[in-house]
Design an enzyme around this catalytic site. Structure first.
Site, PDB file in Angstrom:
ATOM      1  N   HIS A 208       0.749  -1.161  -0.154  1.00 13.96           N
ATOM      2  CA  HIS A 208       0.036   0.163   0.029  1.00 13.96           C
ATOM      3  C   HIS A 208       0.783   1.208   0.007  1.00 13.96           C
ATOM      4  O   HIS A 208       0.456   2.282  -0.373  1.00 13.96           O
ATOM      5  CB  HIS A 208      -1.301  -0.014   1.039  1.00 13.96           C
ATOM      6  N   ARG A 313     -10.417   4.179  -0.520  1.00 10.30           N
ATOM      7  CA  ARG A 313      -9.767   3.145   0.492  1.00 10.30           C
ATOM      8  C   ARG A 313     -10.314   3.600   1.973  1.00 10.30           C
ATOM      9  O   ARG A 313      -9.514   4.278   2.450  1.00 10.30           O
ATOM     10  CB  ARG A 313      -8.353   2.807   0.494  1.00 10.30           C
ATOM     11  N   ARG A 349     -15.352   2.176  -0.670  1.00 10.28           N
ATOM     12  CA  ARG A 349     -15.204   0.739  -0.002  1.00 10.28           C
ATOM     13  C   ARG A 349     -15.225   0.835   1.532  1.00 10.28           C
ATOM     14  O   ARG A 349     -14.580   1.491   2.036  1.00 10.28           O
ATOM     15  CB  ARG A 349     -13.820   0.352  -0.419  1.00 10.28           C
ATOM     16  N   GLU A 447     -11.825  -9.972  -5.595  1.00 11.14           N
ATOM     17  CA  GLU A 447     -10.565  -9.974  -5.307  1.00 11.14           C
ATOM     18  C   GLU A 447     -10.182 -11.415  -4.680  1.00 11.14           C
ATOM     19  O   GLU A 447      -8.958 -11.613  -4.176  1.00 11.14           O
ATOM     20  CB  GLU A 447     -10.124  -8.856  -4.324  1.00 11.14           C
ATOM     21  N   ASN A 470      -5.043  -6.455  -7.041  1.00 13.67           N
ATOM     22  CA  ASN A 470      -3.958  -6.684  -6.310  1.00 13.67           C
ATOM     23  C   ASN A 470      -4.083  -8.049  -5.556  1.00 13.67           C
ATOM     24  O   ASN A 470      -3.217  -8.770  -5.401  1.00 13.67           O
ATOM     25  CB  ASN A 470      -3.693  -5.377  -5.321  1.00 13.67           C
ATOM     26  N   ASP A 471      -5.198  -7.874  -4.883  1.00 18.36           N
ATOM     27  CA  ASP A 471      -5.369  -9.117  -3.982  1.00 18.36           C
ATOM     28  C   ASP A 471      -5.722 -10.567  -4.739  1.00 18.36           C
ATOM     29  O   ASP A 471      -5.446 -11.564  -4.587  1.00 18.36           O
ATOM     30  CB  ASP A 471      -6.473  -8.853  -3.024  1.00 18.36           C
ATOM     31  N   ARG A 481       1.700 -10.635  -1.494  1.00 19.27           N
ATOM     32  CA  ARG A 481       1.973  -9.332  -2.286  1.00 19.27           C
ATOM     33  C   ARG A 481       2.784  -8.530  -1.559  1.00 19.27           C
ATOM     34  O   ARG A 481       3.468  -7.679  -1.900  1.00 19.27           O
ATOM     35  CB  ARG A 481       0.669  -8.485  -2.553  1.00 19.27           C
ATOM     36  N   CYS A 518     -10.399  -2.057 -10.250  1.00 17.85           N
ATOM     37  CA  CYS A 518      -9.766  -0.993  -9.173  1.00 17.85           C
ATOM     38  C   CYS A 518      -8.136  -1.225  -8.766  1.00 17.85           C
ATOM     39  O   CYS A 518      -7.576  -0.418  -8.057  1.00 17.85           O
ATOM     40  CB  CYS A 518     -10.704  -0.374  -8.111  1.00 17.85           C
TER      41      CYS A 518
HETATM   42  C1  PEP Z   1      -7.105  -4.768  -4.682  1.00 19.55           C
HETATM   43  O1  PEP Z   1      -6.772  -5.774  -3.804  1.00 19.55           O
HETATM   44  O2  PEP Z   1      -6.850  -4.791  -5.949  1.00 19.55           O
HETATM   45  C2  PEP Z   1      -7.463  -3.697  -4.191  1.00 19.55           C
HETATM   46  C3  PEP Z   1      -7.981  -2.429  -5.028  1.00 19.55           C
HETATM   47  O3  PEP Z   1      -7.562  -3.287  -2.789  1.00 19.55           O
HETATM   48  P1  PEP Z   1      -6.296  -3.096  -1.967  1.00 19.55           P
HETATM   49  O4  PEP Z   1      -5.080  -2.989  -2.842  1.00 19.55           O
HETATM   50  O5  PEP Z   1      -6.581  -1.720  -1.083  1.00 19.55           O
HETATM   51  O6  PEP Z   1      -6.114  -4.402  -1.118  1.00 19.55           O
HETATM   52 MG    MG Z   2      -7.685  -5.561  -1.930  1.00 21.57          MG
END
Ligand code: PEP
Ligand code: MG
Length: 557
Positions: A208, A313, A349, A447, A470-471, A481, A518
């Site tokens: 993050h 977020r 979210r 995700e 991402n997740d 990650r 996203c």
């Molecule tokens: C994701 O997981 O792609 C996402 C947008 O949420 P975060 O990166 O905040 O986990």
């Molecule tokens: Mg996520």
């Protein structure tokens, strides 16, 4: 000159002095106070000290640099006594029973934001002044200011010569911030106007903190073995190659400055896309939104012409705070974002705490596998008082703009039904109390592989899906990650991820839900054509990627 190679996070170049960030002890954190009047007395005493400092600085500046240059300190004194500014601080302390430094910092941010949005160049320039006086007040309240100045346009306080420490307020120019590692709870509280670039030893490109660097539109490099003796030295961060230069020679400085000018020219060209539609040559329109972590990121969205906010977020509101943010505090934040976006879509979210986003006051137990642990919607459905407070704040704010609500980390239809049931209960409560709200769109993050495979059923229950790549990459490939050792095999282009995205789009559409992305992959312009061909409806990207993605979409047939 020394030269080091790391891994790049964001393609841009920064030149500046190194500031070694050490874990901070004096952060501006929100604290509950019992006695608002005593806190106001404390604030007023600090204000008197700050005004006296400004008097001294003015006198010194007058002698050394003349009346014109010294005048700025007179302006600062006037701003510090401004009725609106003071009322905002007093109201926050009294209304929310919070500590003075937090009220000053929040007021400073709000006023600076307001000035920055104005059309008049003179008023825009006042944003820096209001930040400056707020920093001075906060520093006095925290006991960190020495209080002397050299009469230049920027404020000088003791502590800026060492080039290391924790106190961002003590800096008189933006710096290249170097640290072993940065947690989201730390980066979120930094004064972003003071940071030219992040360089860290640890961290991964999907963390993050990396996402924050992209949101802030600043170059960042990870994997650099940072040395203490670099503090205060000049450095160059080349975010294109991941190279960091310490004490660069003339030739390198010249080369990099030319590269920066080149960058600026490209940015200029992109700015010509502001106000244009995000539409392919054959007329397919994509909704191009931006991701934010807090109210202050809205300015970046507007500057980059984001068509809405596709991911707020909200957990960053919790990370900034020392205790649970109240309904009122959350309501104000959501309302401000909704109002600033003036009717454009704002997808908030709900709380996605846990994993790397840890907050002390949640008292979460240490887990062996936090990424797969007690987090996000799992916490919200378990500790419903937290969830209901957030939903009330969101629904109340919905009356002021175009808010949608999105639930993270969904793995089952039951979770969606339960979340919606609670949302309906909160709506009923508001109706009974005659508190207005609008009907909001409800969506979920896709995700987890589980959500991908039941997306047909999930689509029947929601208005939209937003794919969190991402997740989704982390869980599909079973790659943490956060783990820098696995960065080179964390591959969002993996066919398993891309096929999942295609499946989700198809199933979403079958069930009548619109589908967006996203996660960071949404900004990868090498895939824009693929996403459009798959039928994506929306892309939500870091603000600095809005215009490059618009360009990529417009270049498609
Ligand atoms: C994701 O997981 O792609 C996402 C947008 O949420 P975060 O990166 O905040 O986990
Ligand atoms: Mg996520």
């Amino acid at each position: 000159m020394e030269q080091y190679q790391g891994k790049t996070i964001f393609n841009k170049i920064a030149i500046g002095k190194v500031f070694l960030y050490q874990k901070k002890e004096t952060q501006v954190k929100r604290r509950h106070v019992e006695d608002a009047e005593a806190e106001i007395v404390r604030f007023n005493t600090a204000k008197e000290t700050a005004l006296a400092q400004l008097d001294q600085i003015y006198e010194k500046a007058l002698k050394e640099v003349g009346a014109d240059n010294a005048a700025v300190f007179e302006v600062h004194k006037m701003m510090m006594e401004d009725e609106d500014y003071l009322d905002s601080i007093y109201n926050m302390i009294r209304g929310e029973l919070i500590n003075a430094e937090y009220a000053v910092a929040a007021t400073g941010d709000n006023f600076a934001e307001m000035f920055a949005q104005m059309d008049d160049a003179y008023m825009q320039a006042r944003a820096a002044d209001v930040r400056d006086i707020s920093e001075r007040l906060v520093a006095v309240l925290c006991g960190t200011v020495a209080g002397s100045g050299d009469g230049k346009r920027t404020r000088t306080v003791a502590g800026n010569r060492t080039g290391s420490g924790t106190d961002m307020h003590a800096l008189d120019e933006p710096v290249i911030l170097m640290a072993d590692d940065l947690a989201p709870s730390e980066t979120v509280q930094m004064d972003k106007s003071k940071i030219l670039s992040f360089v860290t030893r640890h961290g991964s490109s999907n963390s993050h903190t990396a996402i924050l660097a992209r949101t802030m539109n600043i170059p960042a490099v990870i994997g650099i073995d940072i040395r203490e003796e670099w503090a205060g030295k000049t450095a160059i961060v080349d975010g294109y190659t991941g190279t960091v230069f310490i004490d660069p020679d003339e030739e390198t400085l010249e080369q990099m400055s030319a590269k920066m000018r080149d960058d600026e020219r490209k940015q200029q060209l992109l700015r010509e896309l502001r106000g244009k539609e995000t539409i392919t040559g054959s007329g397919k329109k994509i909704h191009l939104y931006a991701n934010i972590g807090g109210v202050s990121d809205v300015a970046q969205v507007l500057q980059n012409d984001g068509e809405g906010i596709g991911l707020f977020r909200s957990e960053f509101l919790y990370l900034e705070s020392d205790t649970f943010p109240t309904e009122e505090e959350q309501f104000k934040a959501y309302k401000m974002v909704a109002q600033n976006m003036a009717g454009k879509k704002v997808v908030v979210r709900t709380l996605d705490i846990g994993a790397d986003k840890q907050v002390d006051y949640f008292n979460l137990e240490k887990e062996d596998n936090p990424a797969m642990g007690y987090r996000a919607i799992r916490i919200c459905l378990d500790r419903q008082e937290i969830f209901r407070t957030q939903l009330r704040a969101l629904l109340r704010a919905s009356a002021f703009g175009n808010i949608s609500i999105m639930f993270p980390m969904i793995i089952s239809v039951q979770e969606v039904l339960e979340s919606k049931r609670i949302l309906e209960e909160v709506k009923t409560e508001l109706r009974e109390q005659k508190i207005p709200y609008k009907d909001v769109e409800v969506g979920i993050m896709i995700e987890t592989p589980a959500a991908v495979w039941i997306s047909e059923e999930l689509a029947k229950e929601v208005d939209f899906f937003s794919i969190g790549t991402n997740d989704l990459t982390q869980y599909t490939l079973a790659i943490d990650r956060q783990n820098p050792k696995l960065d080179n095999i964390y591959d969002s282009h993996h066919p398993a991820v891309l096929r999942s995205i295609r499946t989700v789009i198809e199933n979403g559409h079958k069930g009548g839900a619109w589908v967006g992305i996203c996660g960071e992959l949404g900004a990868d312009t090498s895939l824009t054509e693929t996403f459009v061909e798959m039928g994506i409806d929306e892309l939500s990207v870091s603000p600095s990627f809005v215009l490059p993605v618009r360009e990529a979409v417009r270049n498609l047939r």
